[in-house]
Structure formats: C-alpha cells, structure tokens
Design a protein around this motif. Structure first.
Motif, PDB file in Angstrom:
ATOM      1  N   PHE A  26       0.851  -1.186   0.000  1.00 24.48           N
ATOM      2  CA  PHE A  26       0.000   0.000   0.000  1.00 24.48           C
ATOM      3  C   PHE A  26       0.889   1.240   0.000  1.00 24.48           C
ATOM      4  N   PRO A  28       2.810   4.288   0.875  1.00 24.99           N
ATOM      5  CA  PRO A  28       3.079   4.922   2.173  1.00 24.99           C
ATOM      6  C   PRO A  28       2.679   6.391   2.230  1.00 24.99           C
ATOM      7  N   THR A  31      -0.976   6.431   2.912  1.00 23.03           N
ATOM      8  CA  THR A  31      -1.178   6.091   4.335  1.00 23.03           C
ATOM      9  C   THR A  31      -1.013   7.339   5.205  1.00 23.03           C
ATOM     10  N   GLU A  32       0.034   8.118   4.925  1.00 26.40           N
ATOM     11  CA  GLU A  32       0.268   9.355   5.697  1.00 26.40           C
ATOM     12  C   GLU A  32      -0.858  10.356   5.479  1.00 26.40           C
ATOM     13  N   ARG A  35      -3.842   9.523   7.405  1.00 30.12           N
ATOM     14  CA  ARG A  35      -3.624   9.787   8.831  1.00 30.12           C
ATOM     15  C   ARG A  35      -3.777  11.281   9.134  1.00 30.12           C
ATOM     16  N   THR A  55     -10.422  11.089   1.351  1.00 35.27           N
ATOM     17  CA  THR A  55     -10.021   9.695   1.558  1.00 35.27           C
ATOM     18  C   THR A  55     -11.011   8.840   2.355  1.00 35.27           C
ATOM     19  N   ALA A 320      -8.071   4.418  -0.572  1.00 36.78           N
ATOM     20  CA  ALA A 320      -8.157   4.846   0.830  1.00 36.78           C
ATOM     21  C   ALA A 320      -9.537   4.530   1.400  1.00 36.78           C
ATOM     22  N   ARG A 323      -9.966   1.188   2.714  1.00 38.84           N
ATOM     23  CA  ARG A 323      -9.231   0.863   3.949  1.00 38.84           C
ATOM     24  C   ARG A 323      -9.726   1.725   5.120  1.00 38.84           C
ATOM     25  N   ASP A 332      -6.585  -3.622   6.940  1.00 39.96           N
ATOM     26  CA  ASP A 332      -5.398  -4.106   6.231  1.00 39.96           C
ATOM     27  C   ASP A 332      -5.333  -5.631   6.166  1.00 39.96           C
TER      28      ASP A 332
END
Length: 404
Positions: A26, A28, A31-32, A35, A55, A320, A323, A332
């Motif tokens: 996935f 990164p 992912t950030e 977050r 997202t 996104a 997930r 995940d």
C-alpha cells in the motif's frame, strides 16, 4: 464553524511523487495522507497547482455522487495529475456530466446488465478452458500473465464489444501504449487516434444493427440520432481499455493467493466462498498508483470542515476509502468472511465502472479454472522476485512465473 476557523484549518500541500511500489504494498504516502485527516491537499508530478484529496469512505461517496462536483470542467484545466500527458477527447464519457453522461451510458447499458454479462459467460468459459489446455500442454514453467491473465480479458472484452478475434492483438497493443507513461505523449496520442479510427469504422457499419454487442448497440444509437458518432467512439475506446484492467487485478489476486498458499487452499476446499473472497480481494488490492481523474467543485462545498471553493480541483481515493476502519474493521487484513463489504473498487455514483459485473464474472471464472484445473500451481520464483510494472498508472505484475 466560522469562516475564520475554516481558513485556519486549510491543510498544507503535500507532494505525492510517482513511486513504483513492490508487489501489492500500500502506498506509504497515501497512508500518511489518510492519517493527516479526511480532507488534505496534494500536488502530483504533472499538471499545475494543487488539488484537494478526499479519503474517507462516506466523503468519497459524497463527492462522486454530488452534482456540485463536475468532470466536464476538467477538460479546460491542467489539474495536477500523475499521468505525464493528458489527452481526453472532448465528449468522452469520463468527462461528461449528467444529463449528457446519462444519455451516453444508457446507449450501452443493456450489454453490462446481469443478462448482458451472462450472455458471454459460456463463451468466456470456453475461451478460458482453451487457454488453460494450451498452458497445460506446453507444461511448466509458465508465465500465468502471458498464458491466461492477459489473453483472457482481451478475448472477453472483444467478445462483448463485437470486435472480431482477428483484431484482438491490435486492440491489446493500442491499449498498452495508451495506458503506459513510458513511451511519451506522442506514442500514446497516435495509439489513441488509431483506436478511435478503428471504432469509428466499426460503429459506422452498424447503424442498422440489432446485435447485442457494444459496437452494435452504439451503431444503432447513432443511427437513431440519440448519440453522435464521436460520443460513441469515445465510449467504445474507454470500455475497450477498461476491459484490460482485469489483467492487472487478477495478476495481483493470483500473486497474493500464491504468495499466501493458505488463502488459495481455503478457496480450493470451499468453492462456495469464492465470490465473497473475490470481493474482499477487490477491496484490498491497490489497483492503481496515486489517484485517477479529478473533479471540479462547481460551487463552494464544505467537506469535513474544509471549505472547497468553486473552481477547486478535487480527487477521491477509492483505495483509501476501501481501507477506512470506520467501514472495514481491521482494514489491512484480508478477511474472506467479511460481510457486508461495501467496497468502492469499481467507483461510485454516475461514473461507476460499467464493467464491474463483467470484471467479477472474469475473476470468478479465472479463480475457478486456475484453482480447480491446476491444483499444484505455485510461484516459480520468490514472491518478492515477481516483476511488477514500472511507470504504469494501473498496478499489476509484468509477468507471473509459475510452475506445477
């Protein structure tokens, strides 16, 4: 929330580089960004300026289904994007808003209904059996991509489109050149023009057709004056190219199943589980790099406290959304028992992928054929040594070396 508070919460613009990620890792950066908040701002390697990124699952469904966000306005902008070149055809269905978008989609809807897709099931299964027979005759080792995962979706989409078998190879070549960023804009543009000319001729010959294939339906709609030839050709090209997405999706699917033999074993021993498992794999697989096509806000809209102003570009990330822990507990993890599974891998709203049902059918046929007919199938190299495509917009293995 006051205007002043909103202006203070505008997130910084994050650079999102084009990364060739290994396997099904996935992203990164994504992912950030997830977050950092539900609505962030990004700058991609090409185009100009920045764009909003949404997202969360509910926000993605809001933006994709809300007429306050339009696609047509993207045509006249160099919105920040992943693709090095941006060559949309004016009037192409991907860049239309309702009611034109609705009118154009209606012309081919019959081919993509459950009945329309069922029409090609037996022929598709027969074509797949022939490909498996040929692979087994040739003996191990084999490249599963070359033997099955590439020729099968091409054959199926050509069958549904009404493209003669003799022209499948040309279709595949054009599609690869259009989808790859590594050959340069001129090569992609030429391939697109050649595919346009091909479909223009094919649809033009079918103005009185009563056939159920896509080019016949388009030809008849043009003949009745419901859509223009230019619109029909744009839609045909999009559907033909989209048909090959199954190669990449199923490539990632089998890479996963063969890298985690316990997953494949479970599906071998419990065939009834396969449709639900395929849905879960479709949710989990990172289908693309970065994001797809943007939208433009047609008026000021507030999303999760962010004031998106009229004229701002907005991207949604389906990866996104798939997930989002609020919708998918332990997102995940690949969980074949996950239910419900409201993933958005085929999009959402008016631009929902028309080929979603066809893609599911192909995935089910492939999983059945491979697991049942080649029971000893395994990777011929370590999972991390499977070569994945470089510089591609859509992710998938370049080759999938297998033995049995």
């Amino acid at each position: 929330m006051s205007e002043e508070t909103i202006s203070q919460t505008v997130p910084p613009v994050r650079e999102w580089p084009a990364i060739d990620l290994p396997g099904s890792d996935f992203d990164p950066v994504l992912t950030e960004l997830m977050r950092e908040g539900p609505v962030t701002r990004i700058s991609l390697p090409n185009g100009e300026g920045w764009a909003w990124l949404v997202t969360r699952h509910d926000d993605v469904r809001l933006v994709t289904n809300d007429p306050r966000f339009g696609r047509e306005a993207v045509m006249d902008r160099q919105v920040t994007r992943l693709a090095p070149h941006f060559i949309p055809a004016r009037g192409a269905v991907g860049f239309l808003d309702p009611p034109d978008h609705t009118r154009l989609r209606r012309s081919v809807a019959a081919a993509f209904t459950a009945r329309g897709v069922e029409r090609v099931r037996e022929r598709s299964r027969g074509m797949l059996d022939e490909l498996v027979d040929a692979m087994l005759r040739a003996g191990p080792p084999a490249d599963l991509t070359e033997a099955l995962l590439s020729p099968f979706p091409i054959a199926v989409i050509c069958e549904l489109m009404g493209v003669p078998a003799t022209d499948r190879h040309a279709m595949h070549t054009w599609t690869q050149l259009i989808l790859s960023s590594s050959h340069g804009a001129e090569v992609s543009e030429r391939a697109k023009n050649e595919m346009n000319a091909y479909f223009s001729d094919l649809i033009g010959l079918r103005s009185d057709s009563t056939g159920e294939d896509v080019t016949s339906l388009l030809g008849a709609a043009v003949g009745r004056g419901e859509i223009t030839l230019t619109e029909a050709v744009g839609l045909a090209v999009l559907l033909q190219i989209g048909g090959e997405a199954v190669t990449n999706n199923s490539g990632q699917m089998f890479h996963l199943l063969l890298s985690r033999p316990e997953l494949a074993e479970r599906l071998r021993s419990d065939p009834a589980l396969r449709p639900r498992a395929i849905d879960e794999l479709l949710r989990w697989i990172p289908h693309r790099n970065a994001v797809g096509l943007s939208r433009i806000a047609l008026e000021d809209v507030e999303v999760k406290g962010a004031r998106i102003r009229a004229g701002d570009a907005v991207y949604v990330s389906y990866l996104a959304a798939n997930r989002d822990p609020e919708v998918f507990p332990d997102p995940d993890t690949i969980d074949f028992d996950r239910s419900p599974n409201p993933h958005v891998s085929f999009g959402f709203g008016p631009h929902y992928c028309p080929g979603g049902m066809l893609a599911r059918l192909e995935s089910e046929l492939l999983v059945d054929a491979v697991l049942d007919r080649v029971p000893g199938l395994k990777l011929a190299v370590a999972p991390e040594d499977v070569p994945f495509k470089k510089g591609a917009l859509i992710r998938g293995p370049e080759a999938l070396p297998v033995t049995w």
